[in-house]
Design an enzyme around this catalytic site. Structure first.
Site, mmCIF file in Angstrom:
data_model
loop_
_atom_site.group_PDB
_atom_site.id
_atom_site.type_symbol
_atom_site.label_atom_id
_atom_site.label_comp_id
_atom_site.label_asym_id
_atom_site.label_seq_id
_atom_site.Cartn_x
_atom_site.Cartn_y
_atom_site.Cartn_z
ATOM 1 N N LYS A 1 0.836 -1.211 0.000
ATOM 2 C CA LYS A 1 0.000 0.000 0.000
ATOM 3 C C LYS A 1 0.869 1.259 0.000
ATOM 4 O O LYS A 1 0.667 2.174 -0.786
ATOM 5 C CB LYS A 1 -0.910 0.042 1.253
ATOM 6 C CG LYS A 1 -1.804 -1.167 1.407
ATOM 7 C CD LYS A 1 -2.690 -1.066 2.633
ATOM 8 C CE LYS A 1 -1.964 -1.129 3.963
ATOM 9 N NZ LYS A 1 -1.324 -2.430 4.245
ATOM 10 N N ARG B 1 -9.834 1.498 8.342
ATOM 11 C CA ARG B 1 -9.448 0.126 8.638
ATOM 12 C C ARG B 1 -10.499 -0.644 9.412
ATOM 13 O O ARG B 1 -10.274 -1.800 9.775
ATOM 14 C CB ARG B 1 -8.190 0.169 9.486
ATOM 15 C CG ARG B 1 -6.989 -0.348 8.781
ATOM 16 C CD ARG B 1 -5.805 -0.055 9.654
ATOM 17 N NE ARG B 1 -4.760 -0.942 9.355
ATOM 18 C CZ ARG B 1 -3.553 -0.536 8.927
ATOM 19 N NH1 ARG B 1 -3.283 0.728 8.756
ATOM 20 N NH2 ARG B 1 -2.640 -1.403 8.693
ATOM 21 N N ARG C 1 11.814 -5.697 5.040
ATOM 22 C CA ARG C 1 11.595 -4.259 4.794
ATOM 23 C C ARG C 1 12.551 -3.397 5.607
ATOM 24 O O ARG C 1 12.840 -3.672 6.771
ATOM 25 C CB ARG C 1 10.160 -3.881 5.169
ATOM 26 C CG ARG C 1 9.965 -2.356 5.145
ATOM 27 C CD ARG C 1 8.549 -1.940 5.166
ATOM 28 N NE ARG C 1 7.824 -2.446 6.302
ATOM 29 C CZ ARG C 1 6.516 -2.330 6.440
ATOM 30 N NH1 ARG C 1 5.812 -1.723 5.508
ATOM 31 N NH2 ARG C 1 5.912 -2.812 7.495
ATOM 32 N N ARG D 1 11.185 -1.638 11.219
ATOM 33 C CA ARG D 1 10.079 -1.302 12.123
ATOM 34 C C ARG D 1 9.958 -2.317 13.252
ATOM 35 O O ARG D 1 10.148 -3.505 13.056
ATOM 36 C CB ARG D 1 8.766 -1.233 11.328
ATOM 37 C CG ARG D 1 8.550 0.122 10.704
ATOM 38 C CD ARG D 1 7.398 0.187 9.751
ATOM 39 N NE ARG D 1 6.172 -0.473 10.189
ATOM 40 C CZ ARG D 1 5.057 -0.485 9.464
ATOM 41 N NH1 ARG D 1 5.008 0.126 8.296
ATOM 42 N NH2 ARG D 1 3.987 -1.104 9.903
ATOM 43 N N ARG E 1 -0.875 -8.785 13.235
ATOM 44 C CA ARG E 1 -1.398 -7.768 12.309
ATOM 45 C C ARG E 1 -2.268 -8.409 11.228
ATOM 46 O O ARG E 1 -3.289 -7.861 10.829
ATOM 47 C CB ARG E 1 -0.244 -6.983 11.675
ATOM 48 C CG ARG E 1 0.366 -5.969 12.632
ATOM 49 C CD ARG E 1 1.784 -5.594 12.253
ATOM 50 N NE ARG E 1 1.885 -4.966 10.962
ATOM 51 C CZ ARG E 1 3.033 -4.877 10.274
ATOM 52 N NH1 ARG E 1 4.151 -5.362 10.772
ATOM 53 N NH2 ARG E 1 3.046 -4.291 9.101
HETATM 54 P P1 AP5 Z 1 4.903 -1.604 1.909
HETATM 55 O O1 AP5 Z 1 4.610 -0.778 0.712
HETATM 56 O O2 AP5 Z 1 5.645 -0.997 3.041
HETATM 57 O O3 AP5 Z 1 3.557 -2.350 2.383
HETATM 58 P P2 AP5 Z 1 2.293 -1.793 3.190
HETATM 59 O O4 AP5 Z 1 1.098 -2.491 2.624
HETATM 60 O O5 AP5 Z 1 2.292 -0.311 3.205
HETATM 61 O O6 AP5 Z 1 2.635 -2.434 4.592
HETATM 62 P P3 AP5 Z 1 2.518 -1.891 6.069
HETATM 63 O O7 AP5 Z 1 3.210 -2.938 6.910
HETATM 64 O O8 AP5 Z 1 3.036 -0.495 6.196
HETATM 65 O O9 AP5 Z 1 1.023 -1.962 6.314
HETATM 66 P P4 AP5 Z 1 0.329 -2.073 7.651
HETATM 67 O O10 AP5 Z 1 -1.062 -1.882 7.254
HETATM 68 O O11 AP5 Z 1 0.620 -3.332 8.401
HETATM 69 O O12 AP5 Z 1 1.057 -0.959 8.549
HETATM 70 P P5 AP5 Z 1 0.730 0.589 8.788
HETATM 71 O O13 AP5 Z 1 2.013 1.306 8.824
HETATM 72 O O14 AP5 Z 1 -0.331 1.069 7.881
HETATM 73 O O15 AP5 Z 1 5.727 -2.909 1.387
HETATM 74 C C1 AP5 Z 1 6.187 -3.881 2.301
HETATM 75 C C2 AP5 Z 1 7.564 -4.407 1.835
HETATM 76 O O16 AP5 Z 1 7.427 -5.100 0.586
HETATM 77 C C3 AP5 Z 1 8.617 -3.306 1.574
HETATM 78 O O17 AP5 Z 1 9.869 -3.782 1.964
HETATM 79 C C4 AP5 Z 1 8.562 -3.077 0.060
HETATM 80 O O18 AP5 Z 1 9.804 -2.623 -0.460
HETATM 81 C C5 AP5 Z 1 8.207 -4.469 -0.439
HETATM 82 N N1 AP5 Z 1 7.341 -4.458 -1.624
HETATM 83 C C6 AP5 Z 1 6.256 -3.670 -1.859
HETATM 84 N N2 AP5 Z 1 5.675 -3.981 -3.041
HETATM 85 C C7 AP5 Z 1 6.410 -5.032 -3.541
HETATM 86 C C8 AP5 Z 1 6.300 -5.819 -4.743
HETATM 87 N N3 AP5 Z 1 5.318 -5.626 -5.620
HETATM 88 N N4 AP5 Z 1 7.209 -6.810 -4.933
HETATM 89 C C9 AP5 Z 1 8.211 -7.031 -4.036
HETATM 90 N N5 AP5 Z 1 8.351 -6.307 -2.879
HETATM 91 C C10 AP5 Z 1 7.465 -5.329 -2.647
HETATM 92 O O19 AP5 Z 1 0.093 0.527 10.257
HETATM 93 C C11 AP5 Z 1 0.891 0.189 11.360
HETATM 94 C C12 AP5 Z 1 0.078 0.192 12.637
HETATM 95 O O20 AP5 Z 1 -0.503 1.493 12.846
HETATM 96 C C13 AP5 Z 1 -1.108 -0.764 12.708
HETATM 97 O O21 AP5 Z 1 -0.711 -2.062 13.102
HETATM 98 C C14 AP5 Z 1 -1.966 -0.081 13.763
HETATM 99 O O22 AP5 Z 1 -1.462 -0.293 15.052
HETATM 100 C C15 AP5 Z 1 -1.793 1.399 13.445
HETATM 101 N N6 AP5 Z 1 -2.794 1.914 12.501
HETATM 102 C C16 AP5 Z 1 -2.550 2.379 11.230
HETATM 103 N N7 AP5 Z 1 -3.684 2.790 10.648
HETATM 104 C C17 AP5 Z 1 -4.675 2.582 11.543
HETATM 105 C C18 AP5 Z 1 -6.092 2.786 11.514
HETATM 106 N N8 AP5 Z 1 -6.722 3.280 10.438
HETATM 107 N N9 AP5 Z 1 -6.809 2.467 12.618
HETATM 108 C C19 AP5 Z 1 -6.215 1.963 13.713
HETATM 109 N N10 AP5 Z 1 -4.888 1.727 13.800
HETATM 110 C C20 AP5 Z 1 -4.118 2.036 12.732
#
Ligand code: AP5
Length: 218
Positions: free
Chosen positions: A17, A92, A131, A164, A175
């Site tokens: 994402k 979410r 990552r 992270r 997660r």
């Molecule tokens: P990346 O692009 O970083 O993936 P992502 O989907 O953004 O993953 P996240 O782990 O950031 O999502 P998340 O939803 O768990 O965490 P968030 O920070 O939102 O890609 C991942 C890896 O793969 C990278 O190394 C990249 O280089 C690689 N990659 C990408 N595309 C690729 C491809 N096509 N091929 C090969 N490699 C690839 O949330 C974290 C925490 O915040 C949550 O757990 C929660 O506690 C809190 N939080 C966030 N939003 C909310 C909400 N709305 N409500 C409540 N709590 C929330």
């Protein structure tokens, strides 16, 4: 893009994402909002929101809806979002989605599409354990799939790369379970609203971005 269109990236942890949102936002010349980045920033700065959010983030659980909604609303009300924005990691839960719909209506934004990126769990584990992210500018790397030119240093800004806290096998599994239980009902919600576009995330970044661009243009 017409005035004030909004694109949401949804999908399981590690589906790409953030990677895709960071490519799409400059193409559309709008800001990229990442709820995860905003919450991590709040924790780093030691703000009140950060104090509440810290334990949830470390455990891989969602922060309470009212906290997530307040952070998202504050971000989208900023002047720089006036012409629209790309957001990832929000909404979410169904509660967040309902309130987000109302806020967007009030602020005269048009929720154009929800880009739902899907990948299988084995791939999620590989992606998240490899990552690395830049402390300074937030650029995202992967030790195997998208390594930086110099070990531990960001290609974009020279900042330090870090892993992270929540990218451990144990927390990734939490997660993923949280995603299935609390977030996946949004697939149905946005399908019924005619907004959902399914994107196969199990391809190269550039291939996925081609699909994303096609969906945005249609
Ligand atoms: P990346 O692009 O970083 O993936 P992502 O989907 O953004 O993953 P996240 O782990 O950031 O999502 P998340 O939803 O768990 O965490 P968030 O920070 O939102 O890609 C991942 C890896 O793969 C990278 O190394 C990249 O280089 C690689 N990659 C990408 N595309 C690729 C491809 N096509 N091929 C090969 N490699 C690839 O949330 C974290 C925490 O915040 C949550 O757990 C929660 O506690 C809190 N939080 C966030 N939003 C909310 C909400 N709305 N409500 C409540 N709590 C929330």
């Amino acid at each position: 893009m017409s005035m004030a269109d909004v694109f949401v990236f949804a999908g399981p942890p590690g589906s790409g994402k953030g990677t895709q949102a960071k490519l799409l936002a400059p193409k559309l010349k709008v800001p990229h909002i990442s709820l995860g980045d905003l919450l991590r920033e709040a924790v780093r700065s030691g703000s009140k929101v950060g104090e509440i959010a810290k334990n949830y983030l470390d455990a891989g659980k969602l922060v309470p809806d009212n906290v997530a909604i307040d952070v998202a609303e504050e971000a989208v009300k900023k002047e720089e979002c006036r012409n629209g924005f790309v957001i990832d990691g929000f909404p979410r839960t169904l509660e967040q989605a309902g309130l987000f719909d109302r806020s967007l209506g009030k602020l005269k934004f048009n929720l154009k599409k929800v880009l739902y990126i899907d990948i299988p769990l084995e791939e999620i584990l590989k992606r998240l354990t490899g990552r690395r992210s830049c402390r300074k500018c937030g650029a995202i790397y992967h030790l195997t799939y998208n390594p930086p030119k110099k070990d531990g240093i960001c290609d974009v800004c020279g900042g330090e790369l870090y892993q992270r806290h929540d990218d451990t096998d144990e927390v990734i599994k939490v997660r993923y379970e949280v995603y299935k239980k609390q977030t996946s009902p949004l697939i149905d919600y946005y399908t019924k609203a005619g907004k959902l576009v399914y994107i196969n995330g199990a391809k190269d970044v550039s291939e996925v971005f081609k699909e994303v661009s096609k969906a945005v243009a249609s």
